[in-house]
Design a protein around this motif. Structure first.
Motif, mmCIF file in Angstrom:
data_model
loop_
_atom_site.group_PDB
_atom_site.id
_atom_site.type_symbol
_atom_site.label_atom_id
_atom_site.label_comp_id
_atom_site.label_asym_id
_atom_site.label_seq_id
_atom_site.Cartn_x
_atom_site.Cartn_y
_atom_site.Cartn_z
ATOM 1 N N VAL A 38 37.440 8.288 -9.246
ATOM 2 C CA VAL A 38 36.673 9.383 -9.690
ATOM 3 C C VAL A 38 38.303 10.019 -11.399
ATOM 4 O O VAL A 38 37.445 10.453 -12.041
ATOM 5 N N SER A 39 39.515 9.251 -11.132
ATOM 6 C CA SER A 39 40.398 9.631 -11.883
ATOM 7 C C SER A 39 39.774 9.067 -13.120
ATOM 8 O O SER A 39 39.574 9.878 -14.653
ATOM 9 N N SER A 40 39.111 7.729 -13.437
ATOM 10 C CA SER A 40 38.652 7.271 -14.173
ATOM 11 C C SER A 40 38.027 7.239 -14.841
ATOM 12 O O SER A 40 37.671 7.969 -15.785
ATOM 13 N N ALA A 41 36.987 8.513 -13.647
ATOM 14 C CA ALA A 41 35.451 8.862 -15.009
ATOM 15 C C ALA A 41 36.435 10.068 -15.755
ATOM 16 O O ALA A 41 35.781 10.264 -16.482
ATOM 17 N N MET A 42 37.078 10.716 -15.067
ATOM 18 C CA MET A 42 37.322 12.241 -15.975
ATOM 19 C C MET A 42 38.599 11.507 -16.792
ATOM 20 O O MET A 42 38.113 12.152 -17.738
ATOM 21 N N ALA A 43 38.631 10.562 -16.731
ATOM 22 C CA ALA A 43 40.132 10.263 -17.712
ATOM 23 C C ALA A 43 38.875 10.117 -18.725
ATOM 24 O O ALA A 43 39.168 10.071 -20.436
ATOM 25 N N ALA A 44 38.169 9.109 -18.662
ATOM 26 C CA ALA A 44 36.852 8.069 -19.831
ATOM 27 C C ALA A 44 36.526 10.161 -20.471
ATOM 28 O O ALA A 44 35.925 9.783 -22.059
ATOM 29 N N ALA A 45 35.883 10.858 -19.625
ATOM 30 C CA ALA A 45 35.153 12.066 -20.250
ATOM 31 C C ALA A 45 36.386 12.652 -20.714
ATOM 32 O O ALA A 45 35.664 12.928 -22.111
ATOM 33 N N GLY A 46 37.324 12.873 -20.780
ATOM 34 C CA GLY A 46 38.416 13.941 -21.370
ATOM 35 C C GLY A 46 38.596 12.393 -22.542
ATOM 36 O O GLY A 46 38.845 13.607 -23.839
ATOM 37 N N LEU A 47 38.991 11.329 -22.612
ATOM 38 C CA LEU A 47 38.944 10.431 -23.982
ATOM 39 C C LEU A 47 38.183 10.713 -24.549
ATOM 40 O O LEU A 47 38.226 10.690 -26.295
ATOM 41 N N THR A 48 36.574 10.339 -24.024
ATOM 42 C CA THR A 48 35.558 10.844 -24.944
ATOM 43 C C THR A 48 35.502 11.728 -26.068
ATOM 44 O O THR A 48 35.209 11.818 -27.292
ATOM 45 N N GLU A 49 35.570 12.755 -25.295
ATOM 46 C CA GLU A 49 34.886 14.563 -26.354
ATOM 47 C C GLU A 49 36.473 14.033 -27.370
ATOM 48 O O GLU A 49 36.090 14.444 -28.407
ATOM 49 N N VAL A 50 37.667 14.243 -26.840
ATOM 50 C CA VAL A 50 38.656 14.375 -27.925
ATOM 51 C C VAL A 50 38.737 13.131 -29.162
ATOM 52 O O VAL A 50 39.353 13.117 -29.930
ATOM 53 N N LEU A 51 38.003 11.690 -28.525
ATOM 54 C CA LEU A 51 37.983 10.662 -30.054
ATOM 55 C C LEU A 51 36.326 11.228 -30.273
ATOM 56 O O LEU A 51 36.197 10.732 -31.653
ATOM 57 N N GLY A 52 35.916 12.131 -30.185
ATOM 58 C CA GLY A 52 34.659 12.769 -31.405
ATOM 59 C C GLY A 52 32.874 12.362 -30.343
ATOM 60 O O GLY A 52 32.442 12.697 -30.911
ATOM 61 N N GLY A 53 33.437 11.947 -28.792
ATOM 62 C CA GLY A 53 32.359 11.795 -28.588
ATOM 63 C C GLY A 53 31.493 13.702 -28.128
ATOM 64 O O GLY A 53 31.390 14.130 -28.596
ATOM 65 N N SER A 54 29.621 13.308 -28.391
ATOM 66 C CA SER A 54 29.110 14.415 -28.016
ATOM 67 C C SER A 54 29.327 14.686 -26.316
ATOM 68 O O SER A 54 29.992 13.509 -25.477
ATOM 69 N N GLN A 55 28.883 15.246 -26.273
ATOM 70 C CA GLN A 55 28.784 16.570 -24.369
ATOM 71 C C GLN A 55 28.276 14.932 -24.015
ATOM 72 O O GLN A 55 28.781 14.874 -22.561
ATOM 73 N N ARG A 56 26.984 14.193 -24.093
ATOM 74 C CA ARG A 56 26.510 13.409 -23.796
ATOM 75 C C ARG A 56 26.893 12.676 -22.899
ATOM 76 O O ARG A 56 26.996 11.501 -22.208
ATOM 77 N N GLN A 57 28.248 12.027 -23.692
ATOM 78 C CA GLN A 57 28.456 10.410 -24.074
ATOM 79 C C GLN A 57 29.892 10.740 -23.393
ATOM 80 O O GLN A 57 30.206 9.551 -23.079
ATOM 81 N N CYS A 58 30.199 12.109 -23.193
ATOM 82 C CA CYS A 58 31.053 11.745 -21.826
ATOM 83 C C CYS A 58 30.705 12.491 -21.025
ATOM 84 O O CYS A 58 31.169 11.383 -20.193
ATOM 85 N N LEU A 59 29.813 12.855 -20.739
ATOM 86 C CA LEU A 59 29.544 11.963 -18.911
ATOM 87 C C LEU A 59 29.123 10.671 -19.004
ATOM 88 O O LEU A 59 28.380 10.414 -18.165
ATOM 89 N N MET A 60 28.424 10.308 -19.863
ATOM 90 C CA MET A 60 27.593 9.087 -19.819
ATOM 91 C C MET A 60 29.288 8.162 -20.120
ATOM 92 O O MET A 60 29.063 7.051 -19.021
ATOM 93 N N ALA A 61 30.166 8.463 -21.089
ATOM 94 C CA ALA A 61 31.164 6.951 -19.812
ATOM 95 C C ALA A 61 31.891 7.368 -18.525
ATOM 96 O O ALA A 61 32.297 7.155 -18.309
#
Length: 475
Positions: free
Chosen positions: A361-384
């Motif tokens: 869960v922590s890895s999934a959380m970190a991936a979503a947060g990092l994806t957003e600040v690196l410019g990912g879309s909402q769907r890319q955040c959840l995909m990460a």
């Protein structure tokens, strides 16, 4: 379906290691119990108190410091503010004097060897992490109350439901990732913006941002302290701390005087892949070595997985786009929503779901947060987030000696690296072609958790815990 309101500050809590479910949760349960005694005007009537620990709390309680947490909670010490260097002396004082300062005001005769029982072979049906407080009053009246530590520092009193709690109406109620996308499509907001709007149901935006900054400061302080503390971890397993030596080796002779100059010294070392990889591992190791030493950490979403998010967000802070606190807020808000979705749809308790419920869960959380600040879309955040969890499915919790050390500390480095990899995969992918949604992986994780043998759920009765011969001293 009713929507459970979970704040970012329910997911990220400041506390003391080594475990959110076995240390912070029981600590909070003890505090709640003392508060109830006080509110009922029964505190000064107590003549005898006994504490019973069940299931996973009993089996790995000594290694996780459950006994320490319960006794300090009964003294009404606060894990957020207590001087961590005072924890062991206070605990030893209770043992040697056989006196418990209940609520810090009533000196109660209490022998931890007799009055704090570890019921190894008993478990209560609601949750493996259960503890009961048995009280006898001066007039002979006896009663008991039972609490469950359900993961991430969350505590439930037996007989209470969500209906008994204060109800909060959120502008964007969310239980699933599909509902997150629904609100993002409808409003055009980032995930972090949706979460920030929901936080307004509890407090003003300025207070939310101040709280997030405080969480980030505790994370940074934990990493910095862990990277500069040497020695052997407590508990009898004789695990050598590694973060400080790695920090020294990576920095060579570059000098610094505080956190920010330390960060500059790290940046001055370059951006070679292996160098960055070593630093991500160092950040994660430092946090969980602190966690194993009763240091101050932030549940993210648990203590056992507390190193993943600080390591990933420090990777962004140090090696990516710099030190913009608003970006860190964004990452934390998005990460917290993913943690909430897992808590609602599955579990964040290793005693219920194995280590997939913590590191996964922590890895999934970190991936979503990092994806957003690196410019990912909402769907890319959840995909990460989905990618990160998909490759943690089935991960067991098998702590050697019941201590949050082996394999727990290294697992945080693995979770951090997987989160960064998941982010890069998502940023280079089109979510339209993804075969697995985050909601599907949440359901799969919960199915896997229910199928998993109990011995792989934080009992120290399976996996590495039974294949590494050790002899720990009695606590």
């Amino acid at each position: 379906m009713p929507h459970e309101a979970i704040s970012v500050f329910d997911i990220f809590k400041i506390g003391v290691g080594p475990s959110s479910s076995h240390t912070l949760g029981p600590w909070r349960a003890a505090q709640q119990f003392v508060t109830r005694l006080t509110d009922q005007n029964r505190l000064n009537q107590v003549s005898h108190l006994k504490v019973l620990l069940y299931g996973s709390l009993a089996k790995t309680g000594k290694g996780h410091g459950t006994d320490v947490a319960v006794l300090l909670g009964l003294c009404n010490e606060d894990p957020v503010t207590i001087d961590v260097d005072s924890i062991d002396p206070k605990f030893q004082s209770i043992h040697s004097n056989r006196v418990l300062p209940l609520n810090g005001t009533l000196d109660l005769s209490f022998d931890p060897k007799k009055d704090l029982e570890f019921l190894m072979n008993e478990s209560l049906p609601f949750h493996p992490n259960a503890l009961s407080f048995l009280v006898t009053l001066h007039n002979g009246e006896a009663f008991s109350e039972t609490f469950y530590s359900i993961g991430g520092g969350f505590v439930v009193k037996e007989g209470e439901t969500n209906n008994d709690k204060e109800q909060v109406d959120l502008p964007f109620p969310i239980n699933t990732s599909e509902e997150v996308l629904h609100w993002c499509r409808k409003t055009g907001l980032h995930i972090s913006d949706v979460v920030l709007e929901n936080e307004h149901a509890w407090r003003e935006e300025s207070a939310t941002r101040a709280g997030l900054t405080k969480i980030w400061e505790v994370m940074k302080a934990c990493v910095y302290r862990g990277c500069h503390t040497e020695g052997i971890l407590p508990g009898g397993l004789n695990v050598q701390r590694r973060a400080a030596a790695l920090n020294k080796r990576l920095l060579k002779d570059r000098s610094y005087t505080n956190f920010e100059s330390w960060v500059k010294a790290i940046r001055d070392g370059g951006n070679d892949f292996k160098y960055i990889l070593d630093w991500v591992s160092c950040f994660a190791l430092s946090v969980n070595e602190e966690n194993a030493s009763f240091g101050r950490v932030v549940t993210a979403p648990t203590n056992g997985a507390a190193g993943v998010i600080p390591a990933v967000f420090l990777y962004y802070y140090v090696f990516c786009e710099g030190a913009d606190i608003n970006k860190i807020h964004q990452a934390m808000l998005t990460a917290s929503e993913v943690g909430s979705i897992f808590k609602k749809g599955a579990t964040i308790s290793a005693a219920m779901g194995g280590c997939q419920a913590e590191i996964g869960v922590s890895s999934a959380m970190a991936a979503a947060g990092l994806t957003e600040v690196l410019g990912g879309s909402q769907r890319q955040c959840l995909m990460a987030a989905e990618i990160a969890m998909e490759h943690h499915l089935g991960l067991t919790c098998d702590p050697i000696g019941g201590l949050v050390q082996v394999p727990c500390i290294e697992r945080n480095t693995m979770g951090a690296i997987k989160a960064i990899t998941a982010t890069q995969l998502a940023l280079q992918s089109a979510p339209d072609y993804a075969k697995v949604s985050l909601d599907t992986v949440v359901k799969t994780m919960w199915d896997t958790a229910r199928d998993m043998s109990f011995k792989y759920k934080e009992t120290a009765e399976g996996g590495l815990a039974v294949h590494i011969p050790i002899s720990l001293p009695e606590c």
